[in-house]
Design an enzyme around this catalytic site. Structure first.
Site, short mmCIF file in Angstrom:
data_model
loop_
_atom_site.label_atom_id
_atom_site.label_comp_id
_atom_site.label_asym_id
_atom_site.label_seq_id
_atom_site.Cartn_x
_atom_site.Cartn_y
_atom_site.Cartn_z
CB ALA A 185 -52.01 -53.48 40.62
CD GLU A 239 -49.80 -52.94 47.93
OE1 GLU A 239 -48.83 -52.89 48.72
OE2 GLU A 239 -50.05 -53.94 47.24
CD GLU A 260 -51.35 -58.04 47.25
OE1 GLU A 260 -51.40 -57.36 46.20
OE2 GLU A 260 -52.20 -58.00 48.13
N GLY A 263 -48.91 -55.90 44.06
CA GLY A 263 -49.50 -57.12 43.50
C GLY A 263 -48.45 -58.13 43.07
N1 CO8 Z 1 -47.87 -49.84 37.15
C1 CO8 Z 1 -47.74 -49.22 35.96
N2 CO8 Z 1 -46.56 -48.81 35.46
C2 CO8 Z 1 -45.45 -49.07 36.18
C3 CO8 Z 1 -45.49 -49.71 37.43
C4 CO8 Z 1 -46.78 -50.11 37.92
N3 CO8 Z 1 -46.93 -50.75 39.09
N4 CO8 Z 1 -44.24 -49.81 37.91
C5 CO8 Z 1 -43.44 -49.24 37.00
N5 CO8 Z 1 -44.16 -48.79 35.95
C6 CO8 Z 1 -43.68 -48.11 34.75
C7 CO8 Z 1 -43.29 -46.67 35.04
O1 CO8 Z 1 -44.44 -45.85 35.04
C8 CO8 Z 1 -42.35 -46.40 33.90
O2 CO8 Z 1 -43.11 -46.10 32.74
P1 CO8 Z 1 -42.60 -44.91 31.74
O3 CO8 Z 1 -41.29 -45.44 31.18
O4 CO8 Z 1 -43.70 -44.86 30.73
O5 CO8 Z 1 -42.45 -43.71 32.58
C9 CO8 Z 1 -41.65 -47.73 33.67
O6 CO8 Z 1 -42.49 -48.72 34.30
C10 CO8 Z 1 -40.30 -47.81 34.31
O7 CO8 Z 1 -40.43 -47.41 35.67
P2 CO8 Z 1 -39.33 -46.48 36.38
O8 CO8 Z 1 -38.81 -45.48 35.43
O9 CO8 Z 1 -39.96 -45.99 37.66
O10 CO8 Z 1 -38.21 -47.58 36.66
P3 CO8 Z 1 -37.18 -47.69 37.86
O11 CO8 Z 1 -36.34 -48.87 37.54
O12 CO8 Z 1 -36.56 -46.38 38.15
O13 CO8 Z 1 -38.09 -48.03 39.16
C11 CO8 Z 1 -39.79 -49.20 40.39
C12 CO8 Z 1 -38.79 -49.25 39.23
C13 CO8 Z 1 -39.07 -49.04 41.74
C14 CO8 Z 1 -40.52 -50.54 40.37
C15 CO8 Z 1 -40.75 -48.03 40.22
O14 CO8 Z 1 -41.26 -48.06 38.91
C16 CO8 Z 1 -41.94 -48.08 41.15
O15 CO8 Z 1 -41.83 -47.68 42.30
N6 CO8 Z 1 -43.09 -48.56 40.65
C17 CO8 Z 1 -44.33 -48.59 41.40
C18 CO8 Z 1 -44.28 -49.65 42.45
C19 CO8 Z 1 -45.57 -49.72 43.22
O16 CO8 Z 1 -45.97 -48.79 43.90
N7 CO8 Z 1 -46.25 -50.86 43.13
C20 CO8 Z 1 -47.48 -51.09 43.85
C21 CO8 Z 1 -48.62 -50.77 42.99
S1 CO8 Z 1 -50.12 -50.82 43.90
C22 CO8 Z 1 -50.53 -52.44 43.91
O17 CO8 Z 1 -49.92 -53.30 43.33
C23 CO8 Z 1 -51.74 -52.82 44.70
C24 CO8 Z 1 -52.95 -52.86 43.90
C25 CO8 Z 1 -53.45 -51.50 43.60
C26 CO8 Z 1 -54.87 -51.47 43.31
C27 CO8 Z 1 -55.36 -50.05 43.03
C28 CO8 Z 1 -56.84 -49.92 43.07
C29 CO8 Z 1 -57.36 -48.52 42.82
#
Ligand code: CO8
Length: 274
Positions: free
Chosen positions: A82, A148, A128, A125
């Protein structure tokens, strides 16, 4: 390589609604391809992304020229979850009443087969979304995870349930309790992915599987998808009884008669969808 043969409305491109977060194309006859296209945020699924996917599926439901759908994020990332920036603003009541729930339900209820081509991150997500599809072709670089717990949450769109039913307790518990992702090989062994291919060829393979499905009689495909879905959804005896009824129902279809006649006459079948 995949030829892009136009937009979702091949007959009248001007009538196709504008999509910001996904690209829509027809890589093969009967196959609709939806490509999540937000590379700057690793294809994070904001509400608009889910709404666009749900809207394309809604249109595809009644469009006989779509017989199977492929969902992908390209060769580098499927979807990193997400959109955390968007979700951070929401309180409990907002989350409960949010339109996202409606889009997730629409994706889960789509009656035609969906094949996911998953390369790179399929997290939160994104995992999912892949699990909500019917078949997953994974790139060797795929990582499936439910991180999460690291954010003080749990999978909110059926991830824990679908993982438990797909791959069993051990791996589901590890994934949702530790947040650690699994690689493509583990996903294959666990029954999450059906096949692993090079990242450059996973999409072509997913389109190939979708084309094969698209060539089958559509009523039988629809009831077959429902049958497997039901197996994961309701008690065994109820599911088997429902299969028996669907099997009997198909005895009334022209395509069943044609399929059997073609086999006996040693010729290709000509299915009409009736
Ligand atoms: N949402 C928004 N932005 C994201 C997300 C995300 N899930 N994932 C990555 N980005 C953005 C980063 O913020 C970054 O933006 P910026 O360049 O502006 O700083 C850009 O994408 C690139 O990311 P990274 O620099 O971190 O890239 P890497 O290649 O080093 O890493 C990863 C990639 C491993 C995917 C890393 O970005 C990461 O860990 N992302 C988050 C993963 C995560 O935790 N996903 C689960 C999210 S929670 C969810 O899906 C459940 C629903 C939540 C509901 C919440 C209700 C309140």
């Amino acid at each position: 390589t995949i030829a892009h043969m136009g937009t979702s409305d091949a007959h009248d491109p001007a009538a196709a609604p504008a999509r910001e977060d996904i690209k829509v194309s027809r890589p093969a006859e009967g196959v609709l391809l939806l490509t999540i296209d937000r590379p700057a945020v690793r294809n994070a699924l904001r509400t608009r992304t889910l709404a666009e996917i749900a809207a394309e599926l809604a249109a595809a439901t009644d469009d006989p020229s779509t017989r199977a759908v492929v969902v992908t994020g390209g060769a580098e990332h499927f979807a990193a979850g997400a959109d955390i920036r968007e979700m951070a603003l929401l309180g409990a009541v907002d989350v409960l009443m949010h339109e996202r729930a409606r889009h997730w339900r629409a994706i889960a209820a789509f009656p035609k087969p969906i094949v996911a081509a998953v390369c790179g991150y399929a997290l939160g997500g994104g995992c999912e979304l892949a699990l909500a599809c019917d078949l997953i072709v994974a790139g060797t670089n795929a990582q499936f995870g439910q991180p999460e717990v690291n954010l003080g949450m749990i999978p909110g769109a059926g991830g824990a349930t679908r993982l438990a039913r797909t791959c069993g307790k051990a791996l589901a518990m590890q994934m949702v309790l530790t947040g650690m992702p699994i690689d493509a090989r583990t996903a294959l062994a666990a029954g999450i992915a059906v096949e692993v291919d090079e990242p450059e060829s996973a999409l072509a393979r997913a389109v190939e599987l979708a084309s094969i499905i698209a060539s089958k009689p559509p009523v039988a495909v629809r009831l077959a998808k429902e049958a497997v879905r039901r197996a994961l959804d309701i008690p065994l005896s109820d599911a088997v009884e429902a299969d028996r009824q669907a099997f009997a129902l198909l005895a009334a279809s022209d395509d069943r008669r044609e399929g059997i006649a073609a086999f006996l006459e040693k010729r290709p079948a000509r299915f009409t969808g009736h």
